[in-house]
Design a protein around this motif. Structure first.
Motif, PDB file in Angstrom:
ATOM      1  N   ILE A  80      44.432  32.327  42.117  1.00 59.00           N
ATOM      2  CA  ILE A  80      44.032  31.351  41.105  1.00 59.00           C
ATOM      3  C   ILE A  80      45.109  31.319  40.035  1.00 59.00           C
ATOM      4  O   ILE A  80      45.558  32.364  39.578  1.00 59.00           O
ATOM      5  CB  ILE A  80      42.692  31.748  40.451  1.00 59.00           C
ATOM      6  CG1 ILE A  80      41.594  31.817  41.501  1.00 59.00           C
ATOM      7  CG2 ILE A  80      42.291  30.750  39.354  1.00 59.00           C
ATOM      8  CD1 ILE A  80      40.498  32.787  41.154  1.00 59.00           C
TER       9      ILE A  80
ATOM     10  N   VAL B  95      41.790  28.614  33.498  1.00 59.71           N
ATOM     11  CA  VAL B  95      41.008  28.541  34.738  1.00 59.71           C
ATOM     12  C   VAL B  95      40.672  29.958  35.202  1.00 59.71           C
ATOM     13  O   VAL B  95      39.540  30.244  35.603  1.00 59.71           O
ATOM     14  CB  VAL B  95      41.792  27.779  35.840  1.00 59.71           C
ATOM     15  CG1 VAL B  95      41.052  27.817  37.172  1.00 59.71           C
ATOM     16  CG2 VAL B  95      42.037  26.341  35.438  1.00 59.71           C
TER      17      VAL B  95
ATOM     18  N   TYR C 107      37.047  31.837  35.711  1.00 58.89           N
ATOM     19  CA  TYR C 107      36.725  32.463  36.995  1.00 58.89           C
ATOM     20  C   TYR C 107      36.241  33.896  36.779  1.00 58.89           C
ATOM     21  O   TYR C 107      35.230  34.317  37.352  1.00 58.89           O
ATOM     22  CB  TYR C 107      37.951  32.466  37.918  1.00 58.89           C
ATOM     23  CG  TYR C 107      37.730  33.229  39.196  1.00 58.89           C
ATOM     24  CD1 TYR C 107      38.216  34.533  39.361  1.00 58.89           C
ATOM     25  CD2 TYR C 107      36.981  32.672  40.233  1.00 58.89           C
ATOM     26  CE1 TYR C 107      37.988  35.247  40.530  1.00 58.89           C
ATOM     27  CE2 TYR C 107      36.754  33.382  41.408  1.00 58.89           C
ATOM     28  CZ  TYR C 107      37.255  34.667  41.548  1.00 58.89           C
ATOM     29  OH  TYR C 107      37.018  35.370  42.708  1.00 58.89           O
TER      30      TYR C 107
ATOM     31  N   GLU D 299      32.751  33.908  35.511  1.00 63.45           N
ATOM     32  CA  GLU D 299      31.741  33.463  36.478  1.00 63.45           C
ATOM     33  C   GLU D 299      31.603  34.402  37.659  1.00 63.45           C
ATOM     34  O   GLU D 299      30.514  34.613  38.176  1.00 63.45           O
ATOM     35  CB  GLU D 299      32.080  32.049  36.976  1.00 63.45           C
ATOM     36  CG  GLU D 299      31.863  30.997  35.904  1.00 63.45           C
ATOM     37  CD  GLU D 299      32.207  29.591  36.344  1.00 63.45           C
ATOM     38  OE1 GLU D 299      32.808  29.412  37.423  1.00 63.45           O
ATOM     39  OE2 GLU D 299      31.878  28.654  35.593  1.00 63.45           O
ATOM     40  N   ASN D 300      32.741  34.946  38.116  1.00 62.88           N
ATOM     41  CA  ASN D 300      32.672  35.809  39.288  1.00 62.88           C
ATOM     42  C   ASN D 300      32.128  37.198  38.959  1.00 62.88           C
ATOM     43  O   ASN D 300      31.494  37.842  39.794  1.00 62.88           O
ATOM     44  CB  ASN D 300      34.052  35.941  39.921  1.00 62.88           C
ATOM     45  CG  ASN D 300      33.981  36.532  41.307  1.00 62.88           C
ATOM     46  OD1 ASN D 300      33.413  35.939  42.209  1.00 62.88           O
ATOM     47  ND2 ASN D 300      34.502  37.727  41.482  1.00 62.88           N
TER      48      ASN D 300
ATOM     49  N   PRO E  88      32.248  30.522  42.553  1.00 63.38           N
ATOM     50  CA  PRO E  88      33.253  30.667  41.489  1.00 63.38           C
ATOM     51  C   PRO E  88      34.682  30.355  41.913  1.00 63.38           C
ATOM     52  O   PRO E  88      35.427  29.732  41.153  1.00 63.38           O
ATOM     53  CB  PRO E  88      33.121  32.144  41.075  1.00 63.38           C
ATOM     54  CG  PRO E  88      31.708  32.479  41.387  1.00 63.38           C
ATOM     55  CD  PRO E  88      31.377  31.714  42.630  1.00 63.38           C
ATOM     56  N   TYR E  89      35.069  30.759  43.129  1.00 58.62           N
ATOM     57  CA  TYR E  89      36.438  30.481  43.557  1.00 58.62           C
ATOM     58  C   TYR E  89      36.666  28.981  43.745  1.00 58.62           C
ATOM     59  O   TYR E  89      37.691  28.431  43.328  1.00 58.62           O
ATOM     60  CB  TYR E  89      36.797  31.239  44.846  1.00 58.62           C
ATOM     61  CG  TYR E  89      38.242  31.043  45.227  1.00 58.62           C
ATOM     62  CD1 TYR E  89      38.608  30.198  46.277  1.00 58.62           C
ATOM     63  CD2 TYR E  89      39.261  31.645  44.487  1.00 58.62           C
ATOM     64  CE1 TYR E  89      39.939  29.993  46.595  1.00 58.62           C
ATOM     65  CE2 TYR E  89      40.598  31.439  44.791  1.00 58.62           C
ATOM     66  CZ  TYR E  89      40.935  30.605  45.847  1.00 58.62           C
ATOM     67  OH  TYR E  89      42.256  30.390  46.143  1.00 58.62           O
TER      68      TYR E  89
ATOM     69  N   ARG F 167      35.037  26.654  42.239  1.00 60.46           N
ATOM     70  CA  ARG F 167      35.032  26.066  40.902  1.00 60.46           C
ATOM     71  C   ARG F 167      36.403  26.207  40.258  1.00 60.46           C
ATOM     72  O   ARG F 167      36.909  25.281  39.619  1.00 60.46           O
ATOM     73  CB  ARG F 167      33.985  26.756  40.023  1.00 60.46           C
ATOM     74  CG  ARG F 167      32.558  26.442  40.409  1.00 60.46           C
ATOM     75  CD  ARG F 167      31.593  27.425  39.760  1.00 60.46           C
ATOM     76  NE  ARG F 167      31.385  27.143  38.364  1.00 60.46           N
ATOM     77  CZ  ARG F 167      30.494  26.265  37.934  1.00 60.46           C
ATOM     78  NH1 ARG F 167      29.737  25.601  38.769  1.00 60.46           N
ATOM     79  NH2 ARG F 167      30.351  26.077  36.634  1.00 60.46           N
ATOM     80  N   ALA F 168      37.024  27.382  40.447  1.00 61.72           N
ATOM     81  CA  ALA F 168      38.356  27.615  39.882  1.00 61.72           C
ATOM     82  C   ALA F 168      39.364  26.640  40.486  1.00 61.72           C
ATOM     83  O   ALA F 168      40.213  26.083  39.780  1.00 61.72           O
ATOM     84  CB  ALA F 168      38.795  29.052  40.118  1.00 61.72           C
ATOM     85  N   GLN F 169      39.276  26.421  41.786  1.00 59.90           N
ATOM     86  CA  GLN F 169      40.190  25.469  42.441  1.00 59.90           C
ATOM     87  C   GLN F 169      39.971  24.066  41.891  1.00 59.90           C
ATOM     88  O   GLN F 169      40.917  23.317  41.649  1.00 59.90           O
ATOM     89  CB  GLN F 169      39.983  25.476  43.960  1.00 59.90           C
ATOM     90  CG  GLN F 169      40.413  26.777  44.632  1.00 59.90           C
ATOM     91  CD  GLN F 169      41.816  27.179  44.219  1.00 59.90           C
ATOM     92  OE1 GLN F 169      42.781  26.437  44.339  1.00 59.90           O
ATOM     93  NE2 GLN F 169      41.940  28.371  43.687  1.00 59.90           N
TER      94      GLN F 169
END
Lengths: 230, 219
Positions: free
Chosen positions: A71, A76, A80, A83-84, B89-90, B92-94
């Protein structure tokens, strides 16, 4: 180790550079959440194959790689991480309106304040004086805006912990002693006393303190950068 | 208490259109207020004192600025319908990464294609096509940038599609030729009511650009 096993580890890599205030954001967020990671130092004049593979679009640091998946773009990445790993402490507020305000000011800092610092560093004489004036005005807008949008609290902290906005604003601003010594004066104590009081509070925060780039090395690096423009 | 939603916007703005599309996707009723950017009204100046720009969404009296921040806000508030961001989440990041890419990269060269000439225009055209090709690469074989569903990245970029006619006319090139998959995606998006109702007619935009050039004295 077998490739399959490798991908299944909770492996977190951070690609950054020692002087890069922006990759520092990612490390601070991970440390705040208590997430172990491996740091990979990049030489931006000789970018590694791995970096180019993980961030082919911008070819920049920071990049976070989690379980082999990359990422890029610090804001961003911060979202992440929040959220993760939704465990406490949270980086962003829960309320959508508060989140929108945090995102607005993070965006403002990156689009206006940081480029303004570069403009100062790249200019000389009268042009530089004007650049400093303009920058000071941009900071004043930031001060007023944050006070208005987050009344009665210091938006850069959430209780004892640093907040999303605190992590963002600490970039570049917390290195001011090095900038000052290198001659890139953008300090505006009289015009922006509030902002600098925030910055000093951030500098005192343990996670930021330990992540600051080594002072003398940064001074030399800044002097070298500026000499390109004189 | 019913929600009061007001949008301060400009009909030709690809940034404002993003908000229109998002609100339509969510089925949110709102009041549209057209702004005159050469004569900014008190409401705009009060609601966006920092940038003095559109779009501004005013939800129950509270302003939200910056189009992608507004779209995320809309997704979070009206979360029971038509999710614009994926749940992983991944992913969403993309989505955020690519929306950010569109946001930073597409507008500047696009604008130069019609507002400049000669070498500057040629450079801008090359840059613009390159960026479109990167986006086409990211789209790949998926129906939408969001995969099977229309989402955040689609919204951030589709609003430029009504401006393609302007870029092609001034730049003398065909986006269909350069990026056929992207044009197929555009057509797919235009089949959605949220998109077709929110984007203005491309010929009207071309006329508008000619008009702008006249008043700004651009040849």
């Amino acid at each position: 180790m077998e490739k399959k096993e490798e991908n299944q580890r909770e492996e977190v890599l951070v690609f950054g550079t020692w002087a890069n205030s922006i990759s520092g954001r990612v490390e601070i967020a991970l440390k705040l959440k208590g997430i172990p990671y491996e740091y990979v130092e990049e030489d931006l004049s000789n970018k590694s194959e791995l970096l180019l593979r993980y961030n082919p679009v911008h070819k920049k640091v920071p990049v976070l790689v989690h379980k082999g998946k990359p990422i890029a773009e610090s804001l961003v990445i911060l979202e992440y991480i929040d959220e993760n790993w939704p465990n406490s402490p949270k980086l962003l507020p829960q309320d959508p309106y508060q989140r929108a305000k945090v995102r607005f000011w993070a965006n403002y800092y990156d689009q206006k304040i940081i480029p303004g610092i570069y403009t100062i560093g790249q200019s000389q004489g009268k042009e530089r004086d004007e650049a400093i004036e303009e920058w000071s005005e941009l900071v004043r807008v930031l001060e007023e805006g944050i006070e208005k949008d987050f009344p009665g609290k210091l938006a850069l902290f959430e209780g004892d912990n640093i907040s999303f906005l605190g992590i963002v604003v600490s970039s570049y601003a917390c290195c001011y002693p090095a900038f000052h010594e290198a001659g890139s004066v953008f300090l505006s104590w009289e015009k922006n006393p509030l902002f600098w009081s925030w910055v000093n509070a951030l500098r005192d925060y343990p996670l930021i303190k330990e992540k600051l780039p080594p002072h003398h090395r940064l001074v030399e690096s800044l002097k070298a950068y500026q000499s390109r423009f004189s | 208490m019913a929600d009061e939603v007001v949008l301060l916007d400009l009909w030709s703005s690809m940034f404002g259109m993003r908000v229109r599309v998002a609100l339509a996707e969510k089925g949110v009723e709102y009041e549209y207020k057209e702004q005159d950017l050469r004569n900014k009204g008190p409401l705009l100046l009060e609601m966006n004192p920092i940038h003095k720009k559109i779009p501004v969404l005013i939800h129950n009296g509270k302003p939200i600025c910056e189009s992608l921040i507004i779209v995320q806000y809309i997704d979070e508030v009206w979360h029971h319908k038509a999710p614009l961001l994926p749940s992983d989440p991944y992913q969403r990041a993309q989505a955020r990464f690519w929306a950010d890419y569109v946001d930073k990269k597409v507008y500047p060269p696009g604008r130069k294609i019609w507002a400049t000439k000669g070498d500057e225009q040629e450079e801008a055209k090359k840059e613009f096509i390159e960026i479109l090709k990167v986006l086409e690469g990211e789209l790949g074989e998926k129906p939408y940038f969001g995969g099977e569903s229309f989402g955040f990245v689609d919204i951030s970029f589709v609003t430029f599609s009504c401006w393609f006619h302007v870029y092609e006319t001034f730049g003398n090139f065909s986006i269909e030729k350069e990026c056929p998959k992207l044009m197929a995606w555009v057509k797919r998006c235009q089949e959605r009511e949220s998109v077709s109702k929110s984007l203005p007619d491309e010929k009207k935009l071309l006329e508008f650009v000619y008009y702008l050039m006249k008043i700004f004295g651009i040849e």
